[in-house]
Scaffold this motif. Structure first.
Motif, PDB file in Angstrom:
ATOM      1  N   VAL A 157       0.833  -1.204   0.000  1.00  0.00           N
ATOM      2  CA  VAL A 157       0.000   0.000   0.000  1.00  0.00           C
ATOM      3  C   VAL A 157       0.869   1.257   0.000  1.00  0.00           C
ATOM      4  CG1 VAL A 157      -1.664   1.317   1.371  1.00  0.00           C
ATOM      5  CG2 VAL A 157      -1.975  -1.126   1.060  1.00  0.00           C
ATOM      6  N   TRP A 158       1.973   1.232   0.758  1.00  0.00           N
ATOM      7  CA  TRP A 158       2.881   2.384   0.738  1.00  0.00           C
ATOM      8  C   TRP A 158       3.410   2.637  -0.674  1.00  0.00           C
ATOM      9  CZ3 TRP A 158       8.342   0.971   0.350  1.00  0.00           C
ATOM     10  CH2 TRP A 158       9.159   2.068   0.129  1.00  0.00           C
ATOM     11  N   LEU A 159       3.791   1.572  -1.374  1.00  0.00           N
ATOM     12  CA  LEU A 159       4.265   1.735  -2.747  1.00  0.00           C
ATOM     13  C   LEU A 159       3.160   2.277  -3.650  1.00  0.00           C
ATOM     14  CD1 LEU A 159       6.404  -1.516  -3.153  1.00  0.00           C
ATOM     15  CD2 LEU A 159       7.239   0.817  -2.851  1.00  0.00           C
ATOM     16  N   GLY A 160       1.920   1.792  -3.434  1.00  0.00           N
ATOM     17  CA  GLY A 160       0.803   2.288  -4.237  1.00  0.00           C
ATOM     18  C   GLY A 160       0.512   3.753  -3.994  1.00  0.00           C
ATOM     19  N   VAL A 161       0.511   4.180  -2.735  1.00  0.00           N
ATOM     20  CA  VAL A 161       0.278   5.587  -2.411  1.00  0.00           C
ATOM     21  C   VAL A 161       1.392   6.461  -2.982  1.00  0.00           C
ATOM     22  CG1 VAL A 161       0.151   7.257  -0.514  1.00  0.00           C
ATOM     23  CG2 VAL A 161      -1.091   5.100  -0.367  1.00  0.00           C
ATOM     24  N   SER A 162       2.628   5.973  -2.870  1.00  0.00           N
ATOM     25  CA  SER A 162       3.758   6.739  -3.401  1.00  0.00           C
ATOM     26  C   SER A 162       3.626   6.916  -4.911  1.00  0.00           C
ATOM     27  CB  SER A 162       5.076   6.030  -3.070  1.00  0.00           C
ATOM     28  OG  SER A 162       5.247   5.917  -1.681  1.00  0.00           O
ATOM     29  N   ALA A 163       3.215   5.848  -5.602  1.00  0.00           N
ATOM     30  CA  ALA A 163       3.054   5.938  -7.056  1.00  0.00           C
ATOM     31  C   ALA A 163       1.942   6.923  -7.430  1.00  0.00           C
ATOM     32  CB  ALA A 163       2.754   4.557  -7.626  1.00  0.00           C
ATOM     33  N   ALA A 164       0.832   6.892  -6.658  1.00  0.00           N
ATOM     34  CA  ALA A 164      -0.284   7.794  -6.956  1.00  0.00           C
ATOM     35  C   ALA A 164       0.110   9.252  -6.741  1.00  0.00           C
ATOM     36  CB  ALA A 164      -1.486   7.433  -6.080  1.00  0.00           C
ATOM     37  N   VAL A 165       0.768   9.524  -5.609  1.00  0.00           N
ATOM     38  CA  VAL A 165       1.185  10.902  -5.342  1.00  0.00           C
ATOM     39  C   VAL A 165       2.272  11.337  -6.324  1.00  0.00           C
ATOM     40  CG1 VAL A 165       2.159  12.453  -3.609  1.00  0.00           C
ATOM     41  CG2 VAL A 165       0.565  10.670  -2.921  1.00  0.00           C
ATOM     42  N   LEU A 166       3.160  10.401  -6.672  1.00  0.00           N
ATOM     43  CA  LEU A 166       4.226  10.721  -7.618  1.00  0.00           C
ATOM     44  C   LEU A 166       3.648  11.115  -8.976  1.00  0.00           C
ATOM     45  CD1 LEU A 166       7.346  10.748  -7.834  1.00  0.00           C
ATOM     46  CD2 LEU A 166       7.201   8.408  -8.697  1.00  0.00           C
ATOM     47  N   ALA A 167       2.550  10.444  -9.386  1.00  0.00           N
ATOM     48  CA  ALA A 167       1.922  10.780 -10.664  1.00  0.00           C
ATOM     49  C   ALA A 167       1.233  12.141 -10.610  1.00  0.00           C
ATOM     50  CB  ALA A 167       0.909   9.702 -11.038  1.00  0.00           C
ATOM     51  N   THR A 168       0.743  12.521  -9.418  1.00  0.00           N
ATOM     52  CA  THR A 168       0.049  13.797  -9.280  1.00  0.00           C
ATOM     53  C   THR A 168       1.025  14.949  -9.073  1.00  0.00           C
ATOM     54  OG1 THR A 168      -1.815  12.638  -8.280  1.00  0.00           O
ATOM     55  CG2 THR A 168      -1.751  15.037  -8.014  1.00  0.00           C
ATOM     56  N   GLU A 169       1.908  14.770  -8.109  1.00  0.00           N
ATOM     57  CA  GLU A 169       2.907  15.785  -7.773  1.00  0.00           C
ATOM     58  C   GLU A 169       4.257  15.085  -7.602  1.00  0.00           C
ATOM     59  OE1 GLU A 169       3.207  19.090  -7.395  1.00  0.00           O
ATOM     60  OE2 GLU A 169       1.228  19.259  -8.333  1.00  0.00           O
ATOM     61  N   PRO A 170       5.115  15.133  -8.590  1.00  0.00           N
ATOM     62  CA  PRO A 170       6.372  14.386  -8.529  1.00  0.00           C
ATOM     63  C   PRO A 170       7.216  14.683  -7.297  1.00  0.00           C
ATOM     64  CG  PRO A 170       5.996  15.238 -10.743  1.00  0.00           C
ATOM     65  CD  PRO A 170       4.939  15.841  -9.878  1.00  0.00           C
ATOM     66  N   VAL A 171       7.295  15.942  -6.894  1.00  0.00           N
ATOM     67  CA  VAL A 171       8.131  16.281  -5.742  1.00  0.00           C
ATOM     68  C   VAL A 171       7.561  15.662  -4.476  1.00  0.00           C
ATOM     69  CG1 VAL A 171       9.036  18.167  -4.326  1.00  0.00           C
ATOM     70  CG2 VAL A 171       8.935  18.408  -6.819  1.00  0.00           C
TER      71      VAL A 171
END
Length: 602
Positions: A157-171
């Motif tokens: 789930v941490w990896l999934g959340v990171s991927a979702a936020v990374l797609a929205t706001e890379p920083v």
């Protein structure tokens, strides 16, 4: 979810190469449970991680004045909450099952090991250590095995959340992706000190448990000599050491807990501050800011699981190490050793004392020292004690075959050792007598030989709904037979041994708790019941010795004389001194002192 009946039919053969290998073996034994727990963990935390998304959409809908979007966002949030609740229930159910399964499996392994080693177990490892492994340690091991599935779900789930936020706001996504491992790793420097302190705490706890077990076992003797306060002071001191060690462990654990609250909180504050500046500058919408904040705040849950896993690993590795130590003890069975010939027709020989027990005879052994007699009884049962130099003593031989090299099941079927302090488990008398037996001796015959008629009456009188001795097999026996007197417990245990009717029966002081009249009747019954069977009685009672085919005197660890009871009474002063409790006459010669008479002081 399909449930499995516990206890397990076979707990399996564990991996004992290391504590980690043992823990992995436990996990492999419940693959289905681990997979289901991981799936339900992903369902629960995945829905919780996605919940900030409809919240952010709802906030943005309010900002835009779009009521339809607001209703859709609300329905989406409701669906996620319902699915998350279902996942929580299923995860808790499966996690508890995994925990109980692992704990029960370890308990069965320890119990099987104790049964396999018999009395040799307590000589190799402290009783308190065994109790600690079978109680507190199994809970810690079960906790870790259960937690591994939740840990997998948290990482995914941490990896999934990171991927979702990374797609929205890379920083922000990069900060989430890298920040969580750094925060999780921050607890590791504290694990070493915590593990050392916890190991010390468990060791002191084992010693305190051993002291308590010894005190309870000898409570009657302690009361007789007024030693309760002495042992109470010793246990109080041991308990205080355990308390102090537990406080030292708790200090480290509290610091770890505080760290798990402070650092994720600071992380969320930093992410929120950065996102708010982005929203103020118009680079992201208010809804996106709310969603990013919610997702980042959710990461505190995986971080807590990571911290819990670090703690569980620390205590489980210590507990698994203790379990591996107990389970690694081996009996010196030889895989290539030949089987026994007919045990009923084989002589039993002890090379340590030089004792030879002839097949088919009732042999009485007089030692004088109860500890020597107890050690001899254990050796005759195939338990090889360790000598002072750390090397095992020679094994007894049955028909020329070393008993310690024979497979355990075959050795126990050949020789049965009846301990001087036998244990009666709670249950009915029928359950007590439900043991492997030859079938040659009926329960009624065994009870009659042990002169246990009054025991039956006492059991019937103490059981509700029973009206006569004919229903005695349904009578209830309390834990360890506490409702019976010492003599009654001894006779009931003797009847159980006679019912088993092994080819070789070793009895260690079987009548020490009965009166002389009852002892005389038991001696006659024992002689008749074991006619033609090999029987060894370690005793000093003339009533038993006079019934034996041959009496052997063991003095200074070696056979000193043998013959009938009457012959030894006439010709062996040392034997006569042990049996009659008189002082042995000193050798008469020039310069020899005249020994004092019994009851006189020099």
């Amino acid at each position: 979810m399909l449930l499995k009946t516990l206890p397990l039919a076979d707990p399996g053969r564990p991996e004992l190469s290391s504590p980690l290998g043992f823990l992995r073996w436990l996990q492999r034994g419940q693959r289905r449970g681990q997979v289901l727990a991981t799936c339900w963990s992903l369902l629960e935390m995945g829905c919780q991680a996605a919940l900030p998304l409809p919240v952010g959409l709802g906030v943005q809908a309010v900002v835009d004045g779009d009521s339809g979007a607001l209703w859709r966002a609300g329905a989406f949030a409701l669906a996620l909450a319902v699915v998350s609740a279902i996942g929580t229930v299923l995860l808790h159910r499966q996690a508890v099952w995994n925990w109980i399964h692992a704990a029960c499996q370890v308990r069965q392994l320890v119990a099987r090991q104790a049964s396999h080693l018999g009395s040799g177990l307590s000589r190799r490892i402290a009783t308190g250590e065994i109790v600690a492994v079978g109680s507190g340690d199994v809970e810690k091991i079960g906790w870790y095995v259960e937690l591994v599935a939740r840990l997998r779900g948290a990482v995914v789930v941490w990896l999934g959340v990171s991927a979702a936020v990374l797609a929205t706001e890379p920083v922000l996504g990069l900060a989430v992706l890298l920040g969580v491992p750094v925060l999780a790793a921050s607890v590791w420097p504290l694990l070493g000190p915590f593990e050392r302190r916890y190991t010390e705490q468990r060791a002191l706890g084992g010693k305190a448990t051993e002291l308590a077990a010894d005190t309870v076992a000898g409570l009657r003797v302690l009361r007789g000599i007024g030693g309760e306060e002495l042992f109470l002071d010793r246990y109080r001191a041991a308990s205080q050491k355990v308390r102090a060690a537990a406080v030292r462990s708790a200090r480290i654990w509290s610091l770890m807990q505080a760290q798990q609250v402070l650092l994720p909180g600071l992380f969320v504050v930093g992410i929120t501050w950065y996102g708010a500046r982005q929203a103020a500058e118009g680079r992201i919408s208010i809804g996106t800011l709310v969603a990013v904040y919610g997702a980042t705040a959710f990461l505190a849950a995986p971080l807590r699981i990571l911290g819990e896993a670090a703690h569980a690993w620390s205590v489980a590795r210590v507990s698994a190490g203790r379990a591996v130590r107990v389970l690694s003890l081996t009996r010196t069975d030889s895989a290539g050793a030949g089987g026994l010939a007919d045990p009923a027709l084989s002589d039993l020989y002890d090379p340590v004392t030089g004792l030879t027990v002839r097949a088919g005879e009732l042999t009485a052994v007089v030692c004088g020292d109860p500890d020597v007699a107890g050690a001899l009884a254990e050796r005759l049962g195939g338990h090889v004690p360790v000598a002072e130099g750390g090397r095992p003593e020679p094994s007894v031989r049955l028909g020329g075959v070393e008993l310690d090299t024979v497979p355990l099941a075959e050795a126990r079927a050949a020789v049965l050792v009846h301990d001087k302090e036998p244990v009666l488990l709670s249950g009915t008398l029928a359950a007590l007598f439900d043991i492997p037996a030859s079938g040659r001796v009926a329960p009624a015959e065994a009870l009659a030989a042990a002169r246990a008629e009054d025991v039956l009456d006492a059991l019937v009188a103490g059981s509700a709904g029973l009206t006569g001795r004919g229903e005695a097999m349904r009578a209830e026996i309390t834990e360890r037979g506490r409702s019976l007197s010492g003599g009654q417990r001894q006779r009931l245990a003797l009847a159980r041994a006679l019912l088993a009717d092994p080819p070789v029966l070793v009895l260690d002081e079987p009548t020490s708790a009965v009166d002389a009249h009852t002892e005389s009747r038991i001696a006659a019954g024992l002689r008749k019941n074991r006619e033609g069977r090999t029987t060894v009685v370690l005793a000093t009672s003339p009533l038993l010795l006079d019934r034996a085919d041959r009496v052997v005197l063991v003095r200074d660890g070696r056979v000193a004389a043998s013959g009938s009871h009457r012959e030894l009474m006439r010709g062996e002063p040392a034997y006569r001194a042990v049996v009659t409790r008189e002082e042995e006459p000193a050798p008469v010669g020039p310069g020899a002192e005249v020994p004092a008479r019994v009851g006189e002081r020099s």
